[in-house]
Scaffold this motif. Structure first.
Motif, short mmCIF file in Angstrom:
data_model
loop_
_atom_site.label_atom_id
_atom_site.label_comp_id
_atom_site.label_asym_id
_atom_site.label_seq_id
_atom_site.Cartn_x
_atom_site.Cartn_y
_atom_site.Cartn_z
N ARG A 94 -5.11 -10.31 3.41
CA ARG A 94 -6.31 -9.53 3.71
C ARG A 94 -5.97 -8.34 4.61
N ARG A 109 -3.84 -5.72 2.68
CA ARG A 109 -4.66 -5.04 1.66
C ARG A 109 -5.61 -4.05 2.31
N GLU A 110 -6.25 -4.44 3.40
CA GLU A 110 -7.16 -3.51 4.08
C GLU A 110 -6.42 -2.30 4.62
N GLY A 153 -4.99 -0.15 1.32
CA GLY A 153 -5.99 0.28 0.35
C GLY A 153 -5.76 -0.30 -1.03
N TYR A 189 -8.58 -9.75 -3.19
CA TYR A 189 -7.61 -8.78 -2.67
C TYR A 189 -6.77 -8.15 -3.77
#
Length: 161
Positions: free
Chosen positions: A50, A53-54, A57, A85
């Motif tokens: 998470r 991925r955040e 992008g 994700y």
């Protein structure tokens, strides 16, 4: 597509922060894909996926390698809970000899299931290919028997499609 690998953990490191920093360095260096090292437990792995991925992008391809750390039940949960994700593939979720486990999880999400670096020569891949246990075969050049044997593995896989 070439991808960055690494994301190894060091004693006394802070995670997922150090992995996020590494991912951002890879992205700044122009890499458009990267593979995380996971297998530290379901919640910890999901937090890492998470956070990275955040940070990178949705346009950067993200994969993860568990090195056989999970059993079938936990691999199922990881596949399902990580689906938001948009991982491209999850590699070696289960022990390398667990063909039944791979068959049980392969179609649970859109994430490809990959494995094979611990299978040996073309005969070792025969049942995996015939049963459709994996989305992505990953023979190791050395343990699979070199370039010639890898070409034979590729030929077996191609004939099954």
């Amino acid at each position: 597509m070439p991808y960055a690998i690494g994301f190894y953990r060091k004693a006394h490191g802070t995670y997922p922060a150090e992995s996020v920093e590494e991912a951002l360095r890879h992205k700044a260096n122009g890499l458009r894909a990267m593979k995380l090292k996971i297998g530290f437990g379901l919640e910890e792995d999901l937090a890492l996926i998470r956070a990275v991925r955040e940070a990178i992008g949705p346009e950067t391809r993200l994969m993860a390698d568990a090195n056989g750390a999970y059993n079938t039940a936990l691999a199922r949960r990881l596949l399902l809970e990580a689906s938001e994700y948009k991982l491209y593939f999850l590699e070696e979720l289960l022990a390398p000899e667990d063909i039944e486990g791979y068959l049980a999880i392969r179609h649970l999400s859109e994430t490809y299931v990959a494995s094979g670096e611990n299978l040996f020569v073309k005969i070792g891949y025969r049942h995996w290919i015939a049963q459709g246990a994996l989305d992505i075969l990953q023979p190791d050049l050395c343990s699979s028997g070199g370039f010639t044997e890898c070409k034979k593995i590729a030929s077996l896989a191609h004939r099954s499609t």
